[in-house]
Design an enzyme around this catalytic site. Structure first.
Site, PDB file in Angstrom:
ATOM      1  N   ASP A   1      -0.844   6.711   6.905  1.00 22.62           N
ATOM      2  CA  ASP A   1      -2.060   6.031   6.266  1.00 22.62           C
ATOM      3  C   ASP A   1      -2.196   5.037   7.595  1.00 22.62           C
ATOM      4  OD1 ASP A   1      -3.726   4.145   5.281  1.00 22.62           O
ATOM      5  OD2 ASP A   1      -2.336   3.283   3.502  1.00 22.62           O
TER       6      ASP A   1
ATOM      7  N   TRP B   1       0.653  -1.203  -0.033  1.00 25.12           N
ATOM      8  CA  TRP B   1       0.070  -0.252  -0.083  1.00 25.12           C
ATOM      9  C   TRP B   1       0.881   1.283  -0.095  1.00 25.12           C
ATOM     10  CZ3 TRP B   1      -4.544  -0.893  -1.859  1.00 25.12           C
ATOM     11  CH2 TRP B   1      -5.215  -2.089  -1.675  1.00 25.12           C
TER      12      TRP B   1
ATOM     13  N   LYS C   1     -12.177  -1.147   8.353  1.00 21.89           N
ATOM     14  CA  LYS C   1     -11.833  -2.068   9.267  1.00 21.89           C
ATOM     15  C   LYS C   1     -12.093  -1.682  10.646  1.00 21.89           C
ATOM     16  CE  LYS C   1      -8.032  -2.072   5.670  1.00 21.89           C
ATOM     17  NZ  LYS C   1      -8.265  -2.915   4.835  1.00 21.89           N
TER      18      LYS C   1
HETATM   19  N1  PMP Z   1      -3.863   1.384   2.777  1.00 25.90           N
HETATM   20  C1  PMP Z   1      -3.935   0.426   3.565  1.00 25.90           C
HETATM   21  C2  PMP Z   1      -2.997   0.402   4.769  1.00 25.90           C
HETATM   22  C3  PMP Z   1      -5.065  -0.787   3.466  1.00 25.90           C
HETATM   23  O1  PMP Z   1      -4.825  -1.833   4.132  1.00 25.90           O
HETATM   24  C4  PMP Z   1      -5.899  -0.497   2.189  1.00 25.90           C
HETATM   25  C5  PMP Z   1      -6.824  -1.429   1.739  1.00 25.90           C
HETATM   26  N2  PMP Z   1      -6.852  -2.632   2.403  1.00 25.90           N
HETATM   27  C6  PMP Z   1      -5.818   0.674   1.413  1.00 25.90           C
HETATM   28  C7  PMP Z   1      -4.755   1.677   1.928  1.00 25.90           C
HETATM   29  C8  PMP Z   1      -6.498   0.930   0.295  1.00 25.90           C
HETATM   30  O2  PMP Z   1      -7.856   1.136   0.659  1.00 25.90           O
HETATM   31  P1  PMP Z   1      -9.260   1.408  -0.253  1.00 25.90           P
HETATM   32  O3  PMP Z   1      -9.482  -0.151  -0.819  1.00 25.90           O
HETATM   33  O4  PMP Z   1     -10.013   1.735   0.929  1.00 25.90           O
HETATM   34  O5  PMP Z   1      -8.737   2.389  -1.134  1.00 25.90           O
END
Ligand code: PMP
Length: 356
Positions: free
Chosen positions: A168, A101, A192
């Site tokens: 994040d 991510w 989450k």
């Molecule tokens: N950052 C992290 C740490 C994540 O775990 C996730 C999704 N699991 C995201 C970003 C992306 O999130 P989204 O699917 O809501 O765009």
């Protein structure tokens, strides 16, 4: 039978939040209308936003230097919205490349300014947090992913830096009590630890938003959302309401100290069990292990599917590892009861006895 829900996100929510959310769809606060049928600028809904914002600040112990926003889209939207709002083209941003991510966030930020990779753990498949970081003093900010949902690592101590820290926190927000004042910007997809998919919470220090020299699209400009109290356009009303219910639940249960206590207890049990069973192998550096998402493998790959099948037979969902990583991932968000972790550990021990 209610499942043991180890989903990585969207994931388990408190039962009472689900019940209250269902009720609000039928008849919101006894007003004779559904939450889904009222205008977002009505006092009914503005009260929802105001209470949710106040609870975020209260739980994080933040003062009025910070603003809380509820914005559209998942955290992926923030990968581009953060650099768009914070960087001029000649500016540099520092990023920790600590998981897939974070890596995606880096790719997006490169569209808006110059990038400096402060540290990377890619050399060992992101199985640790690289704390040998370098941060140029002229960086506009340093970006980290506090919990790497896919790889199962987590920052337990944050970089000491004079540049603004941007995080994040999608997969560990409200899971532990931190000094949130050390961050200048926090963002998280809600699905989450704080509600339903479809909304991001962004917590930003207002002073960070003063130096932008270029025009950016109005709907992506944090300053416009601040002025409009998160109702610049129609916000994701239902997702925001579920966040409010989840925030109320966190407070009622004892706040972040209590969440942290519960999460430590669950993670300790899980890792102790896995480490004690020779059938399993957790490749994550011990001091960097995530208390939200435990990632590990069965040494004999041939019986992995059999193990996953056994989990399924025992009413467990969501334990299969991320598609690019494989193995097993047990997500233990705030709402997951200790007894679910106990149930998983019992299955793991039993399987180990039979097949180990
Ligand atoms: N950052 C992290 C740490 C994540 O775990 C996730 C999704 N699991 C995201 C970003 C992306 O999130 P989204 O699917 O809501 O765009």
């Amino acid at each position: 039978m209610k499942k043991h829900n180890f989903n990585s996100g969207p994931s388990i929510l408190p039962q009472e939040v689900l019940e209250q959310a269902s009720q609000a769809i039928l008849n919101f606060n006894n007003i004779g209308l559904s939450l889904l049928e009222i205008g977002h600028r009505t006092s009914w809904f503005l009260e929802v936003i105001d209470e949710a914002k106040a609870l975020v600040k209260e739980l994080m112990n933040l003062n009025d230097d910070y603003e809380v926003l509820f914005l559209h889209g998942g955290a992926t939207t923030q990968f581009m919205q953060v650099p768009m709002n914070l960087l001029n083209v000649h500016d540099t941003a520092a990023y920790c490349d600590d998981g897939i991510w974070g890596h995606k966030a880096i790719q997006e930020a490169a569209l808006f300014g110059k990038l400096h990779i402060a540290a990377s753990s890619k050399d060992r498949n992101y199985t640790y947090i690289n704390k040998e970081y370098s941060i140029p003093s002229h960086s506009k900010y340093l970006h980290i992913t506090t919990n790497n949902t896919v790889e199962g690592t987590q920052w337990h101590q944050f970089p000491k830096t004079t540049v603004p820290l941007v995080a994040d926190m999608s997969s560990d927000i409200f899971s532990r009590n931190l000094n949130f004042n050390q961050f200048s910007l926090i963002y998280a997809g809600a699905q989450k630890n704080m509600g339903a998919a479809g909304v991001n919470v962004v917590v930003v220090k207002k002073s960070l938003l003063q130096n932008l020299e270029k025009p950016i699209p109005a709907i992506l400009d944090y300053r416009n959302h601040i002025k409009a109290n998160s109702v610049l356009n129609t916000p994701p009303v239902f997702a925001i309401y579920v966040s409010l219910l989840t925030l109320r639940w966190i407070k009622k249960e004892g706040g972040l100290d209590e969440m942290e206590k519960r999460n430590n207890r669950k993670a300790n049990l899980l890792y102790q069990t896995i480490d004690s069973l020779p059938l399993f192998h957790c490749p994550i550096n011990k001091e960097d292990r995530s208390k939200m998402n435990a990632v590990f493998f069965i040494k004999d790959e041939a019986i992995q599917n059999e193990f996953l099948e056994t989990c399924k037979e025992n009413g467990m969902v969501g334990v299969k590892g991320y598609r690019t990583v494989g193995g097993i991932r047990v997500s233990m968000y705030n709402a997951l009861p200790y007894k679910s972790v106990e149930a998983f550990c019992d299955v793991a021990k039993d399987f180990s006895n039979k097949r180990g």
